[in-house]
Write an enzyme that holds these catalytic residues in place. Structure first.
Site, PDB file in Angstrom:
ATOM      1  N   LEU A   1       0.842  -1.205   0.000  1.00 26.38           N
ATOM      2  CA  LEU A   1       0.000   0.000   0.000  1.00 26.38           C
ATOM      3  C   LEU A   1       0.876   1.253   0.000  1.00 26.38           C
ATOM      4  CD1 LEU A   1      -2.440  -1.504   2.608  1.00 26.38           C
ATOM      5  CD2 LEU A   1      -3.072  -0.829   0.265  1.00 26.38           C
ATOM      6  N   PRO A   2       0.280   2.426  -0.283  1.00 30.94           N
ATOM      7  CA  PRO A   2       1.114   3.630  -0.425  1.00 30.94           C
ATOM      8  C   PRO A   2       1.840   4.051   0.851  1.00 30.94           C
ATOM      9  CG  PRO A   2      -1.109   4.012  -1.301  1.00 30.94           C
ATOM     10  CD  PRO A   2      -1.116   2.668  -0.660  1.00 30.94           C
TER      11      PRO A   2
ATOM     12  N   LYS B   1      14.734   1.534   4.668  1.00 36.66           N
ATOM     13  CA  LYS B   1      14.225   1.850   3.325  1.00 36.66           C
ATOM     14  C   LYS B   1      14.114   3.377   3.139  1.00 36.66           C
ATOM     15  CE  LYS B   1      11.940   1.837  -0.547  1.00 36.66           C
ATOM     16  NZ  LYS B   1      12.601   1.649  -1.830  1.00 36.66           N
TER      17      LYS B   1
ATOM     18  N   LYS C   1       7.135  11.233   0.363  1.00 36.05           N
ATOM     19  CA  LYS C   1       6.715  10.615   1.627  1.00 36.05           C
ATOM     20  C   LYS C   1       7.900   9.927   2.302  1.00 36.05           C
ATOM     21  CE  LYS C   1       5.438   6.665   0.892  1.00 36.05           C
ATOM     22  NZ  LYS C   1       5.824   5.292   0.762  1.00 36.05           N
TER      23      LYS C   1
END
Ligand code: NAD
Length: 298
Positions: free
Chosen positions: A70-71, A174, A243
């Site tokens: 998911l985003p 990440k 993000k």
């Protein structure tokens, strides 16, 4: 925490989030023999060969493992709570393979652990091509038993599978990787545009740079595949990258190690994201730099 059985081919896997990355990943799991039931909020996201579930709940009911692609953390939280977590049998691992916020991942994992459900974060690097070819790098964070149980599934998706620490560690790593990647992409774009203005051929520049100390994943991979040819079709949106950068910068600040260069890069990427068309690919950063240069008329 209950025992976690190895998630091997044949097992039922609920897969939620079938976008640029989720679609090829789900297809690889099907090809490897997993019984995948996929769900995406967008009814148009229906990858061929992947059985479509009517809802997220239907996708995960009775599953041996749940994969989320998911985003962001907000989407992960909205899928898992309230309700879905309680549908899982104790010992059913959930793996968030998207790039979420480490602190929110840890909070969710605590909530899931109270129900006997292990939550692992296992974000990936390698882009859409890596997802299609199963050559992703997987950075897993979580309980060693749960990560070990998921290794057969990770092995279908990636060639480098690393257990990098406790839950949240994968998401932290990440985000930091993407801070590096975005900074390289930005500065390599500035350098190529400056060289072009000077009269250098960008292709020749890249050939020289890629045999020199200025090389990076951006110059070796992104420039030749998506930027020199001006296709800008890496499949990774600038909004998703921004993000990640904000997560990395926040993490560095919280750790008492604010990144001066990193913060500057985040600010520039935020401006680019605001000024590029909605849904722009992150490789269009070079277009944004060109636009700014043209507008200044210099
Ligand atoms: P994407 O936007 O293409 O896909 C996300 C999918 O999630 C969409 O199809 C969307 O409809 C679906 N979705 C959103 N909210 C949902 C909900 N509540 N319930 C069900 N489905 C929902 O994004 P992507 O490029 O596939 O990236 C997914 C994640 O992986 C992100 O965290 C991204 O940062 C990360 N990532 C992307 C890449 C890349 O190259 N695209 C590489 C590595 C990591």
């Amino acid at each position: 925490m209950s025992d976690v059985a190895p998630v091997v081919p044949g097992a039922a896997v609920g897969f939620i989030g079938l976008g640029h990355m989720g679609s090829p990943m789900a297809r690889r799991l099907v090809a490897a023999g997993y019984a995948v039931r996929g769900f995406d909020a967008n009814p148009a996201a229906r990858p061929e060969g992947v059985a479509a579930a009517r809802s997220a709940t239907a996708a995960v009911t009775g599953a041996a493992a749940v994969v989320l692609m998911l985003p962001d953390s907000a989407a992960v939280e909205s899928v898992l709570t309230p309700g879905l977590l309680e549908r899982l049998a104790p010992g059913t691992p959930i793996v968030d393979m998207g790039s979420s916020e480490p602190a929110r991942t840890r909070a969710l994992a605590e909530q899931a652990a109270k129900l006997g459900v292990p939550l692992v974060d296992a974000p990936v690097s390698g882009g859409v091509r890596g997802a299609e070819r199963g050559t992703l790098t997987v950075m897993a964070g979580g309980d060693p038993e749960a990560v070990a149980a998921l290794r057969p599934l990770f092995g279908v998706l990636g060639t480098r599978v690393l257990h990098v620490g406790p839950v949240g560690a994968g998401h932290a790593l990440k985000a930091l990787n993407n801070l590096l990647s975005a900074t390289h992409l930005l500065v390599s774009s500035e350098a190529v545009l400056a060289g072009r203005e000077f009269g250098l051929d960008p292709q020749v520049m890249l050939e020289a740079i890629n045999g020199s100390s200025g090389r990076s994943g951006s110059t070796e991979d992104k420039w030749p595949r998506f930027m020199l040819n001006r296709r800008f079709d890496s499949g990774f949106g600038v909004g998703l990258l921004l993000k990640d950068l904000r997560i990395a910068a926040g993490l560095a600040r919280d750790a008492g190690r604010p990144c001066l260069l990193g913060e500057a890069a985040v600010e520039l990427w935020a401006r680019a994201a605001a000024e590029l068309p909605a849904g722009a690919d992150h490789t269009e950063i070079v277009r944004w730099l060109e636009l700014r240069h043209d507008e200044k008329g210099d």
